[in-house]
Design an enzyme around this catalytic site. Sequence first.
Site, PDB file in Angstrom:
ATOM      1  N   THR A   7     -32.907  14.910  45.989  1.00  0.00           N
ATOM      2  CA  THR A   7     -34.395  14.955  45.691  1.00  0.00           C
ATOM      3  C   THR A   7     -34.414  13.963  44.353  1.00  0.00           C
ATOM      4  O   THR A   7     -34.793  14.451  43.289  1.00  0.00           O
ATOM      5  CB  THR A   7     -35.058  16.484  45.541  1.00  0.00           C
TER       6      THR A   7
ATOM      7  N   LEU B 273     -24.926  25.976  40.868  1.00  0.00           N
ATOM      8  CA  LEU B 273     -23.503  25.400  40.561  1.00  0.00           C
ATOM      9  C   LEU B 273     -23.570  24.413  39.395  1.00  0.00           C
ATOM     10  O   LEU B 273     -24.385  23.789  39.188  1.00  0.00           O
ATOM     11  CB  LEU B 273     -22.785  24.834  41.750  1.00  0.00           C
TER      12      LEU B 273
ATOM     13  N   GLU C 162     -21.436  21.104  38.088  1.00  0.00           N
ATOM     14  CA  GLU C 162     -20.285  20.116  38.331  1.00  0.00           C
ATOM     15  C   GLU C 162     -19.086  20.318  37.514  1.00  0.00           C
ATOM     16  O   GLU C 162     -19.394  20.448  36.390  1.00  0.00           O
ATOM     17  CB  GLU C 162     -20.990  18.642  38.442  1.00  0.00           C
TER      18      GLU C 162
ATOM     19  N   LYS D 289     -35.558  27.838  40.236  1.00  0.00           N
ATOM     20  CA  LYS D 289     -34.552  26.950  39.976  1.00  0.00           C
ATOM     21  C   LYS D 289     -35.034  25.817  38.694  1.00  0.00           C
ATOM     22  O   LYS D 289     -34.220  25.898  37.851  1.00  0.00           O
ATOM     23  CB  LYS D 289     -34.310  26.185  40.993  1.00  0.00           C
TER      24      LYS D 289
ATOM     25  N   ALA E 180     -23.283  21.924  20.326  1.00  0.00           N
ATOM     26  CA  ALA E 180     -23.918  20.650  19.813  1.00  0.00           C
ATOM     27  C   ALA E 180     -22.971  19.421  20.174  1.00  0.00           C
ATOM     28  O   ALA E 180     -21.888  19.373  20.459  1.00  0.00           O
ATOM     29  CB  ALA E 180     -23.967  20.696  18.396  1.00  0.00           C
TER      30      ALA E 180
ATOM     31  N   GLY F  50     -26.867  15.562  30.112  1.00  0.00           N
ATOM     32  CA  GLY F  50     -26.877  14.498  31.359  1.00  0.00           C
ATOM     33  C   GLY F  50     -26.832  14.979  32.728  1.00  0.00           C
ATOM     34  O   GLY F  50     -27.005  16.324  32.794  1.00  0.00           O
TER      35      GLY F  50
ATOM     36  N   CYS G 243     -28.775  17.156  37.248  1.00  0.00           N
ATOM     37  CA  CYS G 243     -29.864  18.284  37.220  1.00  0.00           C
ATOM     38  C   CYS G 243     -30.954  18.397  36.146  1.00  0.00           C
ATOM     39  O   CYS G 243     -31.897  18.317  36.653  1.00  0.00           O
ATOM     40  CB  CYS G 243     -29.064  19.425  37.503  1.00  0.00           C
TER      41      CYS G 243
END
Length: 444
Positions: A86, A151, A153, A202, A250, A255, A258
């Site tokens: 998506t 989850l 990555e 979510k 920090a 990135g 998600c």
Amino acid sequence: MKLSVIGTGYVGLVSGVCFAELGNEVTCVDISREKINLLNDGIVPIYEPGLKELIDRNKELNRLTFTTDLNEAVKQTDVVIIAVGTPSMPNGEANLSYIQKAARQIGEAINGYKVIVTKSTVPVGTNEKVGSIISQYSTYSFDIASVPEFLREGSAVIDTLNPDRIIIGTESERAAAVLWDLHSPLTDQIIITDIRSSEMIKYASNAFLATKISFINEIANICEKVGANVEKVALGMGMDHRIGSAFLKAGIGYGGSCFPKDTQALIQIAGQMDYDFKLLKSVVDVNNDQRFNVIRKLKEILGDLEGCTIGIWGLAFKPETDDVRDAPAFEIISAILELGANVKAYDPIAADNFRNRLDDPRIQYCSSSMEAAHDADALCILTEWEEFKSTPLPDIQTWLKSPNLIDGRNIFQEEELNGTPFVYYSVGRPSMSQGTKAQSPIIA
């Protein structure tokens, strides 16, 4: 149970493989013949620790198959999981075209009662639209449900097999019972809720985690001005059980596939309801600006970057993945090039993916960390790979033309820097002054 999983990206492939590991019969489906051929040949198209071993074992046990034939896969399974992409559209909204296509194809294939599960991250109300589309193409009974994934990555297999909680959103007691049985081997922390709340959980979860990251980066920027150490601040904050220590590290910002996508989508969802989500907009703004601290610090050290060579360690958005989607390295390297410098870049896993998205003759993609640092005017660390953490600082000093080091992930500690000549900048740790810069103290 017999499951089909539509989509073999990070979510679909990991979910399908892990359900097979639990003893279910799983058919993973993808429109890409190339990807399916790779998987059938034992080649995993994504890098995820532990995934290949599970694929090999469950293929051998005949619990896991890969195909492009969605129609046949749906007919032979009881639970159909939608895990297609998506991606963000230019305005930040989620692109639901793949969801809609999958729903239509599922409707055409249904040959009896099925539970249709959406695991993709989708805006509130999407599952109802999925049900409506399927109904247009099928007269068979089915139930829809939302079971979002959480989850990470790089630890996706571990997270899938050891979840904090399972959220099942459905209006059907029959579907709830089926999905409870499917997920109960994983955890007893299972919440049954309505579909819209499940969809919102979510987005709310990812938005909150993104907020924690931007918050600690703002605190780090203040720490640099007032002389505090953000790592000690984060430690003290995280010991408060109301706050927790997770996502208080920090750096140069978040990135990946998600957080950037989901924060923008939630802003758009709020806007469509005439609500101005000011807090989340600020979270995004802070994150976008945080990565440019690397550029600002490069300018402090080198002044004019024209003609300089900058070494880059790390291109993936985080370690233990080859995913470069929305990686901070894109903006940082692009800015360095715009300032007239050349780049020597290295990543243990993600270099090829990064080069496919940013192939510029001014970027030399290197085969080792030593090659990327060799004869560079400064070295920037953008991903906290273990390989970088374990590299001795004297080696880095030997490789560089000048001992200028910008540690965007705070991987080095004070005791390592003591007695070294590095001009060293980190994030939110001004007390770590090591070496000299033209006989002046370094601001860490």
